[in-house]
Design a protein around this motif. Structure first.
Motif, PDB file in Angstrom:
ATOM      1  N   PHE A 188      -9.851   9.911 -10.074  1.00 41.81           N
ATOM      2  CA  PHE A 188      -9.244   8.600  -9.863  1.00 41.81           C
ATOM      3  C   PHE A 188     -10.053   7.535 -10.597  1.00 41.81           C
ATOM      4  O   PHE A 188     -11.277   7.488 -10.456  1.00 41.81           O
ATOM      5  N   VAL A 189      -9.362   6.677 -11.350  1.00 42.11           N
ATOM      6  CA  VAL A 189     -10.001   5.600 -12.106  1.00 42.11           C
ATOM      7  C   VAL A 189      -9.349   4.278 -11.719  1.00 42.11           C
ATOM      8  O   VAL A 189      -8.118   4.150 -11.768  1.00 42.11           O
ATOM      9  N   ASN A 197       0.821  -1.214   0.000  1.00 45.38           N
ATOM     10  CA  ASN A 197       0.000   0.000   0.000  1.00 45.38           C
ATOM     11  C   ASN A 197       0.854   1.263   0.000  1.00 45.38           C
ATOM     12  O   ASN A 197       0.508   2.250  -0.659  1.00 45.38           O
ATOM     13  N   ARG A 198       1.954   1.248   0.699  1.00 41.62           N
ATOM     14  CA  ARG A 198       2.845   2.415   0.680  1.00 41.62           C
ATOM     15  C   ARG A 198       3.418   2.639  -0.721  1.00 41.62           C
ATOM     16  O   ARG A 198       3.541   3.777  -1.174  1.00 41.62           O
ATOM     17  N   MET A 199       3.744   1.569  -1.409  1.00 44.76           N
ATOM     18  CA  MET A 199       4.280   1.709  -2.764  1.00 44.76           C
ATOM     19  C   MET A 199       3.204   2.198  -3.731  1.00 44.76           C
ATOM     20  O   MET A 199       3.482   3.002  -4.620  1.00 44.76           O
ATOM     21  N   GLU A 200       1.967   1.729  -3.561  1.00 37.80           N
ATOM     22  CA  GLU A 200       0.865   2.226  -4.394  1.00 37.80           C
ATOM     23  C   GLU A 200       0.700   3.732  -4.198  1.00 37.80           C
ATOM     24  O   GLU A 200       0.532   4.482  -5.165  1.00 37.80           O
ATOM     25  N   VAL A 214      -6.115   3.033  -2.930  1.00 42.76           N
ATOM     26  CA  VAL A 214      -5.911   4.438  -3.276  1.00 42.76           C
ATOM     27  C   VAL A 214      -7.162   5.030  -3.918  1.00 42.76           C
ATOM     28  O   VAL A 214      -7.649   6.083  -3.502  1.00 42.76           O
ATOM     29  N   VAL A 215      -7.694   4.362  -4.915  1.00 43.21           N
ATOM     30  CA  VAL A 215      -8.826   4.895  -5.674  1.00 43.21           C
ATOM     31  C   VAL A 215     -10.066   5.044  -4.797  1.00 43.21           C
ATOM     32  O   VAL A 215     -10.722   6.097  -4.796  1.00 43.21           O
TER      33      VAL A 215
END
Length: 146
Positions: free
Chosen positions: A118-119, A44-47, A73-74
């Motif tokens: 965001f998509v 999640n941190r990398m995303e 994220v989205v």
């Protein structure tokens, strides 16, 4: 405003473990690839870092479409979780602290400079930019693997 597309992905071996992120910015037929990684991180941190890196690279306010396979994220933006977290002093509905608060706050600072949509797309589903981002993120991740 310039119309920019940001394609982003993150990769991690173990959670936590070595990780990488990659982003491709596309504007008017021109592309820019950016990537990086960390030795001890989470997926999640990398995303989040992919999206942050893309937005932070923009030099002026833009109309941005962020395309990601990360529902984390989205959905935070599209389902207004981020608004709720802020109102509850960075607590989730269950009362627990929001993970990665530092990156969410950093992302909010750059999102607010632009018009952002965001998509969500399915990962590993043949989307050209997502596949390219995945390969770059994995290359970055692998720099930290023993």
């Amino acid at each position: 405003m310039k119309k920019v597309y940001i394609y982003s992905d993150g990769a991690c071996s173990g959670n936590p473990g070595p990780g990488g992120y990659a982003v491709i910015l596309e504007y008017n037929g021109t592309e820019l690839e950016l990537s990086g990684g960390e030795e001890n991180t989470t997926n999640n941190r990398m995303e989040l870092m992919g999206v942050i890196t893309g937005l932070e690279s923009l030099k002026e306010p833009c109309d941005v479409t962020i395309v990601s396979d990360s529902k984390y994220v989205v959905d935070a933006f599209n389902k207004k979780w981020i608004d709720s977290w802020q109102k509850k002093n960075w607590k989730k509905a269950d009362g627990k602290s929001v993970l990665n608060k530092d990156l969410w706050q950093r992302l909010l600072m750059v999102v607010n400079k632009h018009k952002v949509k965001f998509v969500h797309i399915l990962g590993h589903n043949g989307h050209e930019y997502n596949e390219r981002c995945d390969k770059l993120a994995v290359m970055e991740r692998d720099k930290f693997k023993n």
